[in-house]
Design an enzyme around this catalytic site. Structure first.
Site, PDB file in Angstrom:
ATOM      1  N   ARG A  82      35.407  74.614  76.616  1.00  9.99           N
ATOM      2  CA  ARG A  82      35.072  74.496  78.038  1.00  9.99           C
ATOM      3  C   ARG A  82      35.383  75.807  78.765  1.00  9.99           C
ATOM      4  O   ARG A  82      34.619  76.237  79.642  1.00  9.99           O
ATOM      5  CB  ARG A  82      35.831  73.315  78.654  1.00  9.99           C
ATOM      6  CG  ARG A  82      35.322  72.929  80.017  1.00  9.99           C
ATOM      7  CD  ARG A  82      35.896  71.595  80.475  1.00  9.99           C
ATOM      8  NE  ARG A  82      37.351  71.654  80.634  1.00  9.99           N
ATOM      9  CZ  ARG A  82      38.105  70.588  80.933  1.00  9.99           C
ATOM     10  NH1 ARG A  82      37.564  69.393  81.091  1.00  9.99           N
ATOM     11  NH2 ARG A  82      39.402  70.713  81.064  1.00  9.99           N
ATOM     12  N   LYS A 184      35.095  74.932  85.144  1.00  9.03           N
ATOM     13  CA  LYS A 184      36.424  74.836  85.748  1.00  9.03           C
ATOM     14  C   LYS A 184      36.749  76.181  86.390  1.00  9.03           C
ATOM     15  O   LYS A 184      37.421  77.023  85.805  1.00  9.03           O
ATOM     16  CB  LYS A 184      37.447  74.445  84.676  1.00  9.03           C
ATOM     17  CG  LYS A 184      38.469  73.448  85.195  1.00  9.03           C
ATOM     18  CD  LYS A 184      39.254  72.814  84.087  1.00  9.03           C
ATOM     19  CE  LYS A 184      40.449  72.077  84.642  1.00  9.03           C
ATOM     20  NZ  LYS A 184      40.123  70.836  85.346  1.00  9.03           N
ATOM     21  N   GLU A 220      32.127  62.890  91.453  1.00  9.95           N
ATOM     22  CA  GLU A 220      33.522  62.753  91.004  1.00  9.95           C
ATOM     23  C   GLU A 220      34.439  62.991  92.186  1.00  9.95           C
ATOM     24  O   GLU A 220      33.978  63.085  93.326  1.00  9.95           O
ATOM     25  CB  GLU A 220      33.807  63.708  89.842  1.00  9.95           C
ATOM     26  CG  GLU A 220      33.612  65.178  90.166  1.00  9.95           C
ATOM     27  CD  GLU A 220      34.090  66.090  89.029  1.00  9.95           C
ATOM     28  OE1 GLU A 220      35.145  65.813  88.436  1.00  9.95           O
ATOM     29  OE2 GLU A 220      33.423  67.097  88.767  1.00  9.95           O
TER      30      GLU A 220
END
Ligand code: PLP
Length: 341
Positions: A82, A184, A220
């Protein structure tokens, strides 16, 4: 190394400086070997790319002690891949995924006295991150980068049981379609601060963000993915290109399907259907699952049948199974637990 003298059960979620951290520098087109250092200070140019144009990405995972006394972490290979995805999206150099996992292991080993004992509920939170470090004034990617990993012991997420929380449907957007919601990046958090401070002032624990284009679909919260349970026991999670792919949520979906034999669906979830779900939870590394009892939507309330006292039954089963796997009480899929020592 001896255990540090820390009151594990009463630790909060805050930064405590530990003995060592990992630092690697990218310069002239390549990463150096990296070192563990006692120096906790970062020294960079006043004009560093990260300071001017927010070129920074991060990861979060934890190391902890299992029932049989091993020190482990959970699926660090997924944090590695990620971070690589985040780097590519922000035009940063990829840090080798294998080297990432080795560096996580080395950093934990160098701070082994800070890994909380089994049963304390506390964990050693690990924060890998990367930023543009050389001067950048015309807008472009930096040429030099620093990749670092520090860790800090953190207390149990739920002190005295996991009480359901109340969230509000936010009037702010978290991520644009085709933007950076799926990586992220610090920038996604900078822009969420006003929304979360506002929500807290109004008495809510978290924000539910809807899709920015139509404001009809569930995305989210600021830092956790949604799981819903239908009245007939199906586990549903929203699908969208602007959701951050939570490792906890992906693991819970595997647990639901392959271990608990539940039906699972990853699909678009319209806000209109949320009132019909039986349970709702937020998934992320810190809490694994935080149960949601109530959603506030502009004067209207959605109260889940699971109530405000405890986790719903399916959420609880998911929580108990995944934490059981993490703590070594239940055998999980191969490769999920990385033994450090
Ligand atoms: C980190 C993060 C999550 C949770 O991901 P985990 O891998 O489960 O910790 C969810 N949403 C956002 C926006 C995040 O940054």
């Amino acid at each position: 190394m001896e255990k540090k003298n820390i009151d594990w059960a009463n630790l909060g979620f805050g930064y405590m400086e530990t003995d060592k951290r990992f630092v690697s520098n990218f310069k002239d087109g390549k990463w150096d070997d990296g070192v563990l250092t006692e120096d906790s200070k970062v020294v960079i140019s006043e004009c560093a790319g990260v300071l001017q144009y927010a070129q920074t990405i991060f990861e979060g995972l934890k190391a902890y002690t299992t029932e049989d006394g091993k020190i482990v972490c959970f699926r660090p290979d997924l944090n590695a891949s990620r971070l690589a995805d985040s780097a590519r999206r922000l035009e940063m150099p990829v840090f080798s995924e294998d080297r990432f996992v080795e560096a996580v292991v080395d950093t934990v080993k160098a701070n082994i006295g800070y890994v909380p004992p089994y049963g304390s509920g506390a964990t050693l939170y690990i924060r890998p991150y990367m930023f543009g470090s050389n001067p950048v004034i015309g807008v472009k990617p930096a040429d030099e980068y620093q990749f670092r990993i520090f860790c800090t012991p953190v207390g149990p997420y739920f002190k005295g049981g996991a009480k359901p929380i109340t969230i509000k449907v936010s009037d702010f957007d978290r991520a644009a379609p085709h933007g950076t919601g799926h990586i992220k990046a610090g920038l996604n958090y900078a822009m969420s601060l006003h929304a979360i401070v506002t929500a807290h002032q109004e008495g809510f624990d978290e924000n539910m963000y809807l899709d920015a284009a139509t404001r009809t679909k569930v995305e989210e919260t600021g830092g956790a993915n949604f799981l819903f349970v239908t009245k007939d026991g199906k586990v549903v999670t929203p699908k969208s290109n602007s959701i951050l792919p939570s490792i906890t949520r992906r693991s819970l979906m595997v647990v639901a399907k392959d271990i608990l034999g539940l039906e699972v669906e990853e699909r678009e979830v319209y806000f209109d259907e949320v009132k019909d779900f039986a349970e709702c939870g937020l998934c992320g590394t810190a809490a694994v699952i935080s149960p949601v009892g109530k959603i506030y939507d502009h004067g209207k309330e959605i109260c889940f049948p699971s109530g405000m006292e405890e986790m719903g039954p399916v959420t609880k089963k998911l929580y108990d199974t995944l934490t059981g796997i993490q703590m070594g009480r239940i055998e999980g899929p191969e490769g999920w637990i990385k033994v450090i020592q």
